[in-house]
Scaffold this motif. Structure first.
Motif, PDB file in Angstrom:
ATOM      1  N   LEU B   8       0.673  -1.183   0.165  1.00 35.36           N
ATOM      2  CA  LEU B   8       0.082   0.126   0.594  1.00 35.36           C
ATOM      3  C   LEU B   8       0.682   1.005  -0.041  1.00 35.36           C
ATOM      4  CD1 LEU B   8      -3.383   1.143   0.642  1.00 35.36           C
ATOM      5  CD2 LEU B   8      -2.561   0.964   2.922  1.00 35.36           C
ATOM      6  N   CYS B  10       0.398   4.864   0.473  1.00 37.15           N
ATOM      7  CA  CYS B  10      -0.652   5.612   1.391  1.00 37.15           C
ATOM      8  C   CYS B  10       0.875   7.436   2.256  1.00 37.15           C
ATOM      9  CB  CYS B  10      -1.390   5.027   2.450  1.00 37.15           C
ATOM     10  SG  CYS B  10      -0.352   4.346   3.481  1.00 37.15           S
ATOM     11  N   LYS B  18       1.995  10.725  -3.453  1.00 36.20           N
ATOM     12  CA  LYS B  18       1.396   9.443  -3.207  1.00 36.20           C
ATOM     13  C   LYS B  18       1.949   8.714  -4.678  1.00 36.20           C
ATOM     14  CE  LYS B  18      -2.614   9.269  -1.616  1.00 36.20           C
ATOM     15  NZ  LYS B  18      -2.126  10.859  -1.025  1.00 36.20           N
ATOM     16  N   ASP B  42      -7.767   4.759  -5.744  1.00 36.97           N
ATOM     17  CA  ASP B  42      -8.471   6.106  -5.743  1.00 36.97           C
ATOM     18  C   ASP B  42      -9.764   6.414  -6.701  1.00 36.97           C
ATOM     19  OD1 ASP B  42      -9.361   8.926  -4.753  1.00 36.97           O
ATOM     20  OD2 ASP B  42      -6.960   9.567  -4.902  1.00 36.97           O
ATOM     21  N   ASP B 121      -2.747   2.408  -4.501  1.00 38.73           N
ATOM     22  CA  ASP B 121      -2.232   3.835  -5.352  1.00 38.73           C
ATOM     23  C   ASP B 121      -3.505   4.219  -4.094  1.00 38.73           C
ATOM     24  OD1 ASP B 121      -1.585   6.451  -4.632  1.00 38.73           O
ATOM     25  OD2 ASP B 121      -2.566   6.658  -6.971  1.00 38.73           O
ATOM     26  N   CYS B 122      -3.004   4.695  -2.790  1.00 40.15           N
ATOM     27  CA  CYS B 122      -4.451   4.741  -1.603  1.00 40.15           C
ATOM     28  C   CYS B 122      -4.897   6.143  -1.547  1.00 40.15           C
ATOM     29  CB  CYS B 122      -3.613   4.294  -0.403  1.00 40.15           C
ATOM     30  SG  CYS B 122      -4.608   4.542   1.217  1.00 40.15           S
ATOM     31  N   PHE B 130      -9.669   5.152   2.551  1.00 35.36           N
ATOM     32  CA  PHE B 130      -8.046   4.112   3.411  1.00 35.36           C
ATOM     33  C   PHE B 130      -8.563   3.178   3.565  1.00 35.36           C
ATOM     34  CE2 PHE B 130      -5.719   3.422   6.952  1.00 35.36           C
ATOM     35  CZ  PHE B 130      -4.259   3.145   6.098  1.00 35.36           C
ATOM     36  N   ALA B 134      -6.115  -0.390   2.530  1.00 35.30           N
ATOM     37  CA  ALA B 134      -5.767  -1.030   3.021  1.00 35.30           C
ATOM     38  C   ALA B 134      -6.193  -2.089   3.367  1.00 35.30           C
ATOM     39  CB  ALA B 134      -5.585   0.058   4.671  1.00 35.30           C
ATOM     40  N   VAL B 157      -1.744   7.773  10.067  1.00 35.89           N
ATOM     41  CA  VAL B 157      -1.820   6.667   9.242  1.00 35.89           C
ATOM     42  C   VAL B 157      -1.326   5.791   9.729  1.00 35.89           C
ATOM     43  CG1 VAL B 157      -1.666   5.708   6.832  1.00 35.89           C
ATOM     44  CG2 VAL B 157      -2.667   7.914   6.980  1.00 35.89           C
TER      45      VAL B 157
END
Lengths: 95, 270
Positions: B8, B10, B18, B42, B121-122, B130, B134, B157
Motif C-alpha cells: 500500500l 499511502c 503518493k 483512489d 495507490d491509496c 483508506f 488497506a 496513518v
C-alpha cells in the motif's frame, strides 16, 4: 547549540524554524496518539493531583503532568514535588 | 500464501506525492524485471492513469472484473514501453459506492496470481477509502514531506496500519530541499524518522523534472533520467527488491564555498 543558533541569539534574530516545527509536532502527536485533548489532559491532571494530595502534601503550583512521546510510545509523565507526607491520609477523598 | 508483494502506498495528507511515487516505483520495478501491477484505489479522484500516460486506454475497471462482465486481462492496461507494468483502475468516478474491503481482497487475490508486485495507490484521508485500500495490503510505504501537516497525518496513518497488522511499514521522505534543511528551516531527515519511528526506505529531493514528467505522462524512471528524483525512485525500487543501497545525504547534495560555509554554521559549539 550550533554556531548559527548562537549568532542568531547574539543578534536577537528569530531561531531557525525546524526546531520549532519538531517541538510543535511532538506535542500535537502526543495528544493525537493518546486521543486526549488539552482540556481532558488538564482534567486528568487535576484529578491526579487530588489523589496524590490525599497521601502527601504537594506543591500544587509546581506540579506538572504531561504527555511525552518516544518511539511511538506515549507516556504520561508526572513531576510532583512533595513538601511532606500527610500524617493521616484522608480516606474520603475530600480536600 | 503467494510470494507476491502487496504494498500500500499511502500518506494521509493529499498532495505529498503518493501517486507520483506509485507511478515511478511501478515503472522502476517493471524495468528491473519484476511483473508489476499498479492498482488505483483512489477511484473517486483517480490520477494514476494520467501520470502513467494511460488515460486514453482505460475501458474496464476492477468493478467490471468482479461483476464478471469482463475478464481480468481485458481490464488490465499494459504499458506500451514497459510491458512488465500494468494498470488496473479500481473503479470509475461515477460509481462511488461499490468498493468494500472484501471487493479489494477479491481483486488483489486475482492479481497476485500473475504479478510479483501489487502496488496499491491509496486515496488521501483515513476514512473508508483508506480502509478499503488497506484491506488487502500486506506491507505499506508511507509517503510524507518534511512539513508539520504531512508528518502529523502520516502519524495517524501509521497508527491505523499498526492496528491492522500491516507490516513492514516503511517511510519515503519526499520533496526534501537540502538547502532549507542545512539552514535548519526544514525538518531534518532524522527529525522525521525520530518522530514517526519508521525505517527510511528512501529520500526524494525536490525536483522540477517531476512536474515536467507528469505533464508528459512519462514517469521519470521510464527513461534513464539522471535527475535526482529519478535516481531516488530507482534506488527505492532496488531497496524494495532487497538490495542494500546507501541513502542520499542531503548535506552532501550541495557543494562549493557557500555549502561549506553553511556546514560551518551548523557546527555544534556547545
Amino acid at each position: 547549540m550550533t554556531l548559527k543558533e548562537f549568532i542568531d541569539k547574539l543578534l536577537g534574530r528569530q531561531a531557525a524554524s525546524a526546531s520549532t516545527a519538531k517541538q510543535r509536532l511532538q506535542l500535537v502527536l502526543a495528544h493525537d496518539r493518546s486521543d486526549l485533548n488539552p482540556e481532558l489532559l488538564d482534567q486528568m491532571r487535576r484529578e491526579i493531583l487530588e489523589v496524590v494530595a490525599r497521601y502527601v502534601e504537594i506543591d500544587l503550583e509546581e506540579g506538572d503532568v504531561s504527555l511525552e512521546t518516544e518511539d511511538r510510545v506515549t507516556a504520561l509523565v508526572a513531576n510532583l514535588p512533595i513538601r511532606r507526607a500527610v500524617t493521616q491520609p484522608s480516606s474520603g477523598g475530600t480536600l | 500464501m503467494s510470494t507476491t508483494r502487496i504494498i500500500l502506498i499511502c500518506s494521509g495528507k493529499g498532495g505529498v506525492g503518493k501517486t507520483t511515487t506509485t507511478a515511478n516505483l511501478g515503472i522502476a520495478l517493471a524495468r528491473q524485471g519484476a511483473k508489476t501491477v499498479v492498482l488505483d484505489a483512489d477511484f473517486g479522484l483517480r490520477n494514476l492513469d494520467l501520470l502513467l500516460g494511460l488515460e486514453n486506454r482505460i475501458v474496464y475497471t476492477a468493478q467490471e472484473v468482479l461483476a464478471e462482465t469482463c475478464r481480468l486481462e481485458q481490464a488490465l492496461v499494459k504499458h506500451k514501453q514497459e510491458p512488465n507494468l500494468a494498470l488496473l483502475p479500481a473503479g470509475n468516478p461515477r460509481m462511488l459506492e461499490w468498493l468494500t474491503p472484501k471487493d479489494m481482497q477479491s481483486i488483489v487475490a486475482l492479481l497476485e496470481q500473475q504479478f510479483d508486485y501489487v502496488l496499491i495507490d491509496c486515496p488521501a484521508g483515513i476514512e473508508d477509502g483508506f480502509k478499503n485500500a488497506a484491506a488487502a495490503a500486506r506491507e505499506a510505504v508511507v509517503v510524507t514531506t518534511p512539513e508539520v501537516a504531512a508528518v502529523r497525518d502520516a502519524d495517524r496513518v501509521i497508527g491505523l496500519l499498526n492496528t491492522q497488522g500491516v507490516t513492514p511499514v516503511q517511510l519515503v521522505l519526499n520533496r526534501v530541499r537540502p538547502k532549507m534543511m542545512s539552514n535548519q528551516e526544514m525538518l531534518s531527515v532524522d527529525d522525521v524518522t525520530d518522530i514517526l519511528a519508521l525505517p527510511l526506505l528512501g529520500l526524494v529531493f525536490e525536483d522540477e523534472q517531476v512536474i515536467v514528467s507528469t505533464n508528459r505522462g512519462e514517469p521519470l524512471t521510464l527513461n534513464d533520467a539522471a535527475s535526482p528524483a529519478a535516481q531516488a525512485y530507482n534506488n527505492i525500487a532496488r531497496r524494495l527488491q532487497g538490495e542494500d543501497i546507501p541513502l542520499m545525504d542531503p548535506s552532501k547534495a550541495r557543494r562549493g564555498l557557500r555549502a561549506r560555509m553553511r556546514n560551518l554554521m551548523q557546527t555544534r559549539i556547545f
